[in-house]
Design an enzyme around this catalytic site. Structure first.
Site, short mmCIF file in Angstrom:
data_model
loop_
_atom_site.label_atom_id
_atom_site.label_comp_id
_atom_site.label_asym_id
_atom_site.label_seq_id
_atom_site.Cartn_x
_atom_site.Cartn_y
_atom_site.Cartn_z
N ALA A 75 -33.53 52.06 -114.11
CA ALA A 75 -34.37 52.12 -112.93
C ALA A 75 -33.55 52.14 -111.64
CB ALA A 75 -35.35 50.96 -112.91
N THR A 76 -32.39 51.53 -111.64
CA THR A 76 -31.55 51.56 -110.43
C THR A 76 -31.20 53.01 -110.11
OG1 THR A 76 -30.63 49.39 -110.92
CG2 THR A 76 -29.37 50.79 -109.41
N ASN A 161 -41.18 42.29 -109.58
CA ASN A 161 -40.43 41.71 -110.68
C ASN A 161 -40.31 40.20 -110.63
OD1 ASN A 161 -38.84 42.94 -108.45
ND2 ASN A 161 -37.22 41.65 -109.31
N HIS A 211 -34.87 48.92 -120.97
CA HIS A 211 -34.71 47.53 -121.43
C HIS A 211 -35.83 46.60 -120.99
CE1 HIS A 211 -32.87 45.62 -117.69
NE2 HIS A 211 -32.82 46.89 -117.37
N CYS A 336 -29.38 28.25 -105.42
CA CYS A 336 -28.27 27.85 -106.26
C CYS A 336 -28.10 28.78 -107.46
CB CYS A 336 -28.46 26.43 -106.75
SG CYS A 336 -28.09 25.26 -105.46
C1 LIG Z 1 -38.63 46.24 -110.23
C2 LIG Z 1 -37.28 46.60 -110.74
N1 LIG Z 1 -36.65 47.67 -110.27
C3 LIG Z 1 -35.44 48.03 -110.71
C4 LIG Z 1 -34.76 47.30 -111.65
C5 LIG Z 1 -33.40 47.74 -112.10
O1 LIG Z 1 -33.49 48.28 -113.37
P1 LIG Z 1 -32.20 48.70 -114.22
O2 LIG Z 1 -31.62 47.42 -114.68
O3 LIG Z 1 -32.74 49.50 -115.35
O4 LIG Z 1 -31.31 49.47 -113.36
C6 LIG Z 1 -35.36 46.15 -112.15
C7 LIG Z 1 -34.67 45.30 -113.12
O5 LIG Z 1 -33.94 44.39 -112.78
C8 LIG Z 1 -36.65 45.79 -111.69
O6 LIG Z 1 -37.27 44.70 -112.14
#
Ligand SMILES: Cc1ncc(COP(=O)(O)O)c(C=O)c1O
Lengths: 412, 143
Positions: A75-76, A161, A211, A336
């Site tokens: 997703a990144t 998230n 994942h 933390c």
């Molecule tokens: C809302 C959201 N966007 C993007 C990501 C990033 O996903 P990825 O780890 O597949 O790059 C995540 C996961 O951490 C997420 O929860």
């Protein structure tokens, strides 16, 4: 029956790969290892077949056409490609000039959306970061109020998230289509858990990740609409021109096959999983609130994913709470637990005070979470909060009736 | 983050948890020094109560702490170390000794600084209540 320890309640971070997914992937490591772009031998055809089946499975999960799926590493990358790719393609002025166009997003998006937007800001685009109210939800009305004649892109996540809140995505999509503005949604936490139809829901670009849907890590997909409107993106990677030129690089065939299988399983099991998890999440939240005073469930009461609970326990600090429940893998909004010394910016954006943000736990359930595990978590968290409150100076002050916010603390 | 065994031990069995009265009560007690340092929005607040004899010996100490495991362990350890010491001896305790004893990683050094601050602040409070001139700088190092 006592559950097997440790318990995994961090499914919003990542999850177990479904054994059925692993099984589907295995032949692609050692037997069907061809490059899906190799057009002149059996190995290549097998690879291509795996990739194209997965494309169908991914498209079916979101009501798209297989041709509209672009493979990514997660997703990144999907967010980066969608946001930067669209901004650069639909820019109102060339590189190096100001006023290149207006983008709308929100302050509590994932960093993988915020940081590309901030980079675009430095490149001459203007970005509005919408702020949610206490319920955490971004509404179509908020987006509408921020729209300008030069708005080129809106990027609003489907579900958050950290708190699981659900934004008004279909309504925002409709608004964008009326105004001919490209609409991207980071649907990483949504797709696979909740019904999705990119036609009905008016989406142009949608990213998700393997994942988070019980598939493998390091593989994801970006939906790119092909008609009404046909969305074009400027690629980030230059190279062999794979994926309609939008994402060069030899395909991760094994990962993609697993991604496809994971999508197929989610489509078949979503309703059952969702109902079960909603019951478990509700039990977790209500039982904890019953047992522990000054407990706050963060985010909208109902418009939330079935699997994410974000709860603040006043007067105890999150990291110390995690220490007290070390058999339960989960996360906290406490400073933390992060690399920065700031508590969760998501909770902050809801107006949750820093102190309650430091006191938060995110418990995210998944396909294999059992009721025994939830019961165990309720007991364990209750015990740990009581242990910590008995040594909390803030709890004493609260009991004495002192308003903690009125005290002049020695901040540092 | 992985914790040292000593931090875990203090977390599970904190020494000298408690107070010598409510926040109001201890204000007027001249045999008690109070040190409250940190802030809730920063994620740590340490409260140290010391009971001091007229000769300046710390006869008893109690703490309460809102903070991470390292903060709890640092304040718990501080109460152990200052009990039975004279106020001047207690003032010589350095945060680096706490870091060493608990094997705190660099990101947790501020917990030890807070513990040192709480000792200093509690002793200052006792001195002020008893009309004794301060021997230390009023404010601790910035952190
Ligand atoms: C809302 C959201 N966007 C993007 C990501 C990033 O996903 P990825 O780890 O597949 O790059 C995540 C996961 O951490 C997420 O929860």
């Amino acid at each position: 029956m006592a559950p097997k320890l440790p318990i995994y309640m961090d499914n919003a971070a990542t999850g177990r790969c479904d054994p059925r997914v692993v099984e589907a992937m295995l032949p692609y490591f050692t037997e069907k290892y061809g490059n899906s772009s190799s057009r002149n031998h059996k190995f290549g055809w097998e690879g291509e077949e795996g990739v194209e089946t997965a494309r169908e499975q991914a498209a079916a999960l979101i009501g798209a056409n297989a041709k509209e799926i672009i493979w990514t590493s997660g997703a990144t990358e999907g967010n980066n490609l969608a946001i930067k790719g669209a901004a650069h393609m639909y820019a109102k002025a060339p590189e190096g000039q100001p006023n290149r166009g207006h983008i709308i997003t929100a302050v509590h998006e994932h960093k993988a959306v915020l940081d590309p937007c901030k980079r675009l800001q430095r490149e001459g685009f203007e970005v509005t970061f919408l702020e949610p109210k206490a319920d955490g939800i971004i509404t179509a009305a908020m987006v509408k109020a921020a729209m300008r004649p030069d708005t080129i892109l809106v990027s609003i996540m489907w579900a958050n998230n950290e708190i699981g809140t659900i934004n008004e995505v279909p309504e925002i999509g409709k608004l964008c289509h009326e105004r001919e503005v490209i609409f991207h949604t980071d649907a990483t936490q949504w797709v696979g858990k909740m019904p999705t139809d990119v036609e009905r829901d008016n989406i142009d670009l949608l990213s998700w990740s393997g994942h988070k849907i019980y598939g493998p890590k390091g593989v994801g997909a970006l939906y790119v609409r092909r008609r009404k409107p046909r969305v074009r993106l400027e690629a980030i990677f230059d190279g062999g021109g794979h994926e309609r030129g939008m994402r060069s690089g030899t395909l991760n065939v094994t990962g993609i096959v697993g991604f496809g299988k994971a999508c197929e399983l989610c489509k078949a099991e979503m309703d059952r999983d969702g109902e079960r998890l909603l019951k478990l999440r509700r039990k977790l939240e209500t039982e904890l609130a019953k047992r522990i005073e000054v407990t706050q469930v963060n985010g909208h009461a109902d418009k939330r994913l079935p699997n994410i609970a974000n709860i603040s326990f006043g007067f105890v600090e999150g990291e110390s709470l995690l220490m007290g429940i070390k058999d339960i893998a989960c996360s906290s909004g406490s400073a933390c637990t992060s690399a920065s010394l700031e508590p969760s910016y998501v909770l902050k954006s809801l107006g949750v005070g820093d102190e309650l943000a430091h006191s938060s736990l995110r418990l995210s359930l998944g396909r294999w979470t059992t009721e025994e595990e939830v019961d165990y978590a309720i007991e364990k968290i209750t015990k740990a909060v009581h242990h910590l409150r008995q040594m909390s100076p803030l709890f004493d002050l609260y009991k004495e009736g002192v308003d903690i916010s009125k005290i002049e603390w020695q901040t540092h | 983050m992985a914790y040292s065994d000593k931090v875990i031990e203090h977390y599970q069995n904190p020494r000298n948890v408690g107070s010598f009265g409510s926040s109001k009560e201890v204000q007027t007690r001249t045999d008690v020094g109070v040190g409250i340092v940190g802030a809730p929005e920063c994620g740590d607040v340490m409260q140290l109560h010391i009971k001091v004899s007229p000769q300046g010996i710390i006869e008893d100490a109690k703490f309460k702490c809102f903070g991470c495991g390292s903060a709890i362990a640092s304040s718990s350890l501080a109460t152990e170390w200052i009990k039975g010491k004279s106020v001047d001896e207690a003032l010589s305790i350095k945060n680096t000794q706490i870091v060493e004893e608990l094997s705190l990683p660099p990101v947790k050094i501020h917990c030890s600084v807070l513990a040192e601050d709480s000792i200093r602040t509690a002793i200052e409070d006792w001195k002020k209540k008893n009309g004794i001139a301060s021997t230390t700088q009023a404010t601790a190092a910035a952190h």
